[in-house]
Write an enzyme that holds these catalytic residues in place. Structure first.
Site, PDB file in Angstrom:
ATOM      1  N   LYS A 265      77.557  60.243  24.910  1.00  0.00           N
ATOM      2  CA  LYS A 265      77.227  60.201  23.460  1.00  0.00           C
ATOM      3  C   LYS A 265      75.765  60.578  23.349  1.00  0.00           C
ATOM      4  O   LYS A 265      74.771  60.249  23.528  1.00  0.00           O
ATOM      5  CB  LYS A 265      77.067  58.773  22.958  1.00  0.00           C
ATOM      6  CG  LYS A 265      77.191  58.348  21.462  1.00  0.00           C
ATOM      7  CD  LYS A 265      77.257  57.035  20.890  1.00  0.00           C
ATOM      8  CE  LYS A 265      77.217  57.086  19.391  1.00  0.00           C
ATOM      9  NZ  LYS A 265      76.149  57.562  18.714  1.00  0.00           N
ATOM     10  N   ARG A 285      76.736  65.682   8.988  1.00  0.00           N
ATOM     11  CA  ARG A 285      77.773  64.563   9.028  1.00  0.00           C
ATOM     12  C   ARG A 285      77.986  64.118   7.496  1.00  0.00           C
ATOM     13  O   ARG A 285      79.196  63.526   7.331  1.00  0.00           O
ATOM     14  CB  ARG A 285      76.883  63.522   9.681  1.00  0.00           C
ATOM     15  CG  ARG A 285      77.207  62.039   9.469  1.00  0.00           C
ATOM     16  CD  ARG A 285      78.251  61.564  10.494  1.00  0.00           C
ATOM     17  NE  ARG A 285      78.510  60.134  10.260  1.00  0.00           N
ATOM     18  CZ  ARG A 285      78.027  59.109  11.145  1.00  0.00           C
ATOM     19  NH1 ARG A 285      77.221  59.509  12.193  1.00  0.00           N
ATOM     20  NH2 ARG A 285      78.415  57.922  10.969  1.00  0.00           N
ATOM     21  N   PHE A 355      82.542  69.308  21.328  1.00  0.00           N
ATOM     22  CA  PHE A 355      83.602  68.410  21.763  1.00  0.00           C
ATOM     23  C   PHE A 355      85.083  68.370  21.002  1.00  0.00           C
ATOM     24  O   PHE A 355      85.844  67.514  21.510  1.00  0.00           O
ATOM     25  CB  PHE A 355      83.180  66.810  21.906  1.00  0.00           C
ATOM     26  CG  PHE A 355      82.435  66.386  20.676  1.00  0.00           C
ATOM     27  CD1 PHE A 355      83.106  66.169  19.281  1.00  0.00           C
ATOM     28  CD2 PHE A 355      81.083  66.241  20.354  1.00  0.00           C
ATOM     29  CE1 PHE A 355      82.563  65.738  18.124  1.00  0.00           C
ATOM     30  CE2 PHE A 355      80.475  65.785  19.090  1.00  0.00           C
ATOM     31  CZ  PHE A 355      81.224  65.669  18.055  1.00  0.00           C
TER      32      PHE A 355
HETATM   33  P1  AMP Z   1      77.733  56.517  15.301  1.00  0.00           P
HETATM   34  O1  AMP Z   1      76.889  57.435  14.338  1.00  0.00           O
HETATM   35  O2  AMP Z   1      76.841  55.571  15.931  1.00  0.00           O
HETATM   36  O3  AMP Z   1      78.761  55.898  14.557  1.00  0.00           O
HETATM   37  O4  AMP Z   1      78.215  57.780  16.424  1.00  0.00           O
HETATM   38  C1  AMP Z   1      79.244  58.609  16.039  1.00  0.00           C
HETATM   39  C2  AMP Z   1      78.120  59.976  16.311  1.00  0.00           C
HETATM   40  O5  AMP Z   1      78.050  60.185  17.639  1.00  0.00           O
HETATM   41  C3  AMP Z   1      78.757  61.202  15.905  1.00  0.00           C
HETATM   42  O6  AMP Z   1      78.878  61.335  14.323  1.00  0.00           O
HETATM   43  C4  AMP Z   1      78.295  62.357  16.456  1.00  0.00           C
HETATM   44  O7  AMP Z   1      77.072  62.696  15.973  1.00  0.00           O
HETATM   45  C5  AMP Z   1      77.620  61.530  17.868  1.00  0.00           C
HETATM   46  N1  AMP Z   1      78.392  61.864  19.035  1.00  0.00           N
HETATM   47  C6  AMP Z   1      77.246  62.177  20.136  1.00  0.00           C
HETATM   48  N2  AMP Z   1      78.040  62.328  21.304  1.00  0.00           N
HETATM   49  C7  AMP Z   1      79.457  62.470  20.977  1.00  0.00           C
HETATM   50  C8  AMP Z   1      80.582  62.655  21.296  1.00  0.00           C
HETATM   51  N3  AMP Z   1      80.772  63.139  22.779  1.00  0.00           N
HETATM   52  N4  AMP Z   1      81.722  62.758  20.673  1.00  0.00           N
HETATM   53  C9  AMP Z   1      81.724  62.445  19.317  1.00  0.00           C
HETATM   54  N5  AMP Z   1      80.495  62.106  18.580  1.00  0.00           N
HETATM   55  C10 AMP Z   1      79.521  62.138  19.585  1.00  0.00           C
END
Ligand code: AMP
Length: 582
Positions: A265, A285, A355
């Site tokens: 991540k 986003r 990804f």
């Molecule tokens: P969150 O914002 O905590 O809900 O996590 C989702 C976000 O993680 C996504 O919108 C991406 O910006 C980020 N992200 C980072 N690495 C990845 C990955 N390998 N696959 C999908 N999202 C990722």
């Protein structure tokens, strides 16, 4: 349509918090619109219901109206002095509400005394006119523009009743919230225009692929549900992004099904990239077009993605100048603050880690399972320093999950993403579903703190870890007896490098029999002089026959700064146990 109708709708919606009632109010409203057959302002109505002037994929310039100007306009309009208006505003805490109260009072007085003020309550404003006046406000810039804006604002107010003024001012100050979620609005639309809530999924899907509910609703009203069903992804229009959920980490394998894949991540910014020949769009986003912020990313896409037209997603991450190390998000965000983007792209180099792939030429990929999307992504990307594929590894067990998690953390990632690769692992646009699960820590574990243990024994590993120690026996300290009590067996959380480092560290302190200071029922392959302190995380402290243990312990880091007697004590473990049980 008259703005008055909309103000009444907003007021009705605001008077309830019940979802079903809101759907009822909305559908009745839409049914009426359907009957009139006049859909000219329908898109605007939807945006305003969503508390916006336009959808996320359209632009409306800033109005540039400060609270001071609103107070001024309100004062002239009502004949009440500004000081008094400010007092009421402070009391009520919302310009719209304050204006309504002031004007209602004034109206009453007027009817009693035939007060000769501005006409308060004509209710003659049309929605289309509201928009064209707001556009004029946004357009007026430079010297004298404040007077122009004030004039337009007063003109608008003079056409509004107190109730309308309330909403007018909330729209202008971007504080309009009628309390209906997008989901509720969609249900209202489905029921109002098609007679059944069942069509909400079709409308929602269309909205996810074309994130402009105004456009979608207009299409529904004019062309019917089949037209909405046929809405396709268009290049240049962002798709609402798929999001990840969080579950207790122990549940990840059962939620996704095994095997599943794990990826880092990354700590950067999500980008949805649309390549249409040489034209590159980068969407954030929240679906803003941020192509201008990353001219370097646009260029690398142009040159290294082998497809005429394609939509891919990835995370853009700041890198060190050798493109070897990923830097934290704070570095990336420096780009936003600088004006000269071209210069900054040299100063703060970035890499796009791709990804996912959502569309390739004319073929939509979103309904294909992740492995198929990933395969196409691998086919079309030529990797280089500034453009890479996110490493994706297939795993089956909690132990492998924890090892990967630790590796990711050691290399500067925020955590990991676990993704389903089953037949149904589609790209769920606009959804926080359970096909992607994020793991940033040991979420869901009962243990709320890390524990420091000293290593007192080790067992040889099996399989890949044959010949090196695979499991270490960790102990806590009991100062009352000055002894170390074995507590847990740590077998995961370390990378191969850390394992090797450990092996080197323990070799000189191996013992053939249990040291006197250690109290234990275990019989490890080797005993160790209690010297090496490590910090571990875990799921839950358990207790049996008065001896404590830890479920799913995971190595976090070495604590060279601590001596064996500085580690977590028996008393602290008891406290942690009480904490998690109560
Ligand atoms: P969150 O914002 O905590 O809900 O996590 C989702 C976000 O993680 C996504 O919108 C991406 O910006 C980020 N992200 C980072 N690495 C990845 C990955 N390998 N696959 C999908 N999202 C990722």
């Amino acid at each position: 349509m008259k703005f008055q109708e909309l103000a009444k709708l907003f007021n009705a919606l605001e008077s309830t918090t019940k979802r079903l009632e809101m759907i009822d109010i909305l559908s009745t409203f839409f049914k009426k619109i359907k009957e009139t057959g006049d859909f000219k302002d329908l898109d605007k109505i939807i945006y305003l219901l969503q508390g916006q002037l336009v959808s996320n994929i359209k632009q409306f310039s800033k109005l540039g109206i400060a609270e001071k100007m609103i107070i001024e306009a309100l004062s002239v309009h009502s004949g009440i002095d500004k000081k008094k208006i400010k007092e009421i505003l402070i009391k009520i805490g919302d310009v719209g509400g304050a204006a309504e109260e002031i004007l209602k009072k004034k109206k009453k007085q007027k009817s009693i005394l035939d007060f000769n003020a501005t006409d308060l309550g004509k209710q003659s404003l049309e929605i289309a006119e509201l928009y064209s006046e707001l556009e004029k406000i946004a357009r007026s810039e430079g010297s004298g523009s404040q007077d122009v804006k004030l004039g337009i604002l007063r003109g608008l107010m003079s056409k509004c009743s107190p109730l309308e003024t309330k909403y007018l001012l909330r729209i202008i100050t971007s504080t309009l919230r009628v309390g209906a979620s997008t989901q509720t609005i969609i249900e209202g639309i489905a029921l109002g225009f098609t007679g059944t809530k069942e069509n909400r999924d079709i409308i929602e899907r269309a909205f996810n692929l074309h994130p402009d509910l105004g456009d979608v609703t207009k299409l529904l009203a004019e062309k019917g549900i089949d037209a909405v069903k046929n809405i396709k992804i268009t290049y240049g229009t962002p798709i609402r992004m798929m999001l990840a959920s969080r579950v207790p980490y122990l549940e990840i394998p059962s939620r996704l099904g095994v095997p599943f894949v794990v990826e880092y991540k990354l700590d950067g910014e999500r980008l949805q990239v649309h390549k249409v020949g040489d034209k590159i769009y980068l969407f954030s986003r929240i679906l803003n077009d941020i192509s201008n912020q990353y001219p370097d990313v646009c260029q690398v896409i142009r040159e290294n993605v082998k497809a005429k037209r394609v939509i891919i997603e990835g995370e853009v991450v700041a890198m060190d100048t050798f493109y070897e190390k990923m830097l934290p998000f704070q570095e990336l965000s420096k780009r936003r603050r600088k004006h000269d983007v071209e210069d900054v792209s040299k100063e703060i180099p970035v890499c796009l880690f791709a990804f996912d792939l959502l569309q390739h030429e004319d073929e939509p990929f979103i309904d294909y399972p992740l492995p198929k999307r990933r395969k196409k992504l691998e086919e079309i990307i030529e990797e280089r320093d500034e453009l890479r594929l996110v490493q994706s590894i297939k795993i089956e067990s909690i132990e492998d999950l924890l090892n990967f998690f630790n590796k990711a953390r050691n290399e500067g990632a925020e955590g990991i993403m676990a993704k389903s690769i089953k037949e149904d692992s589609i790209y769920q646009a606009g959804n926080r579903g359970f096909k992607w699960l994020k793991m940033k820590g040991l979420e869901g574990s009962k243990l709320k703190d890390t524990i420091d243990v000293v290593l007192v024994g080790a067992n040889y590993g099996r399989g890949r870890r044959k010949g090196v120690y695979g499991t270490y026996l960790g102990a806590i300290y009991d100062p009352s007896t000055d002894s170390f009590l074995t507590f847990t067996r740590i077998a995961s959380g370390w990378t191969d490098e850390i394992m090797e480092e450990l092996m080197k560290k323990v070799k000189p302190i191996e013992l053939s029999s249990k040291p006197k200071s250690v109290i234990s029922d275990e019989t490890p392959d080797t005993w160790l002089e209690p010297q090496i302190v490590i910090e571990i995380m875990g799921d839950e402290i358990t207790v049996r026959d008065e001896s404590y243990s830890l479920r799913f312990p995971v190595f976090k880091r070495f604590r060279a700064d601590k001596g064996p007697k500085d580690i977590t004590t028996l008393a602290e473990i008891k406290e942690l146990y009480e904490l998690q049980s109560g």
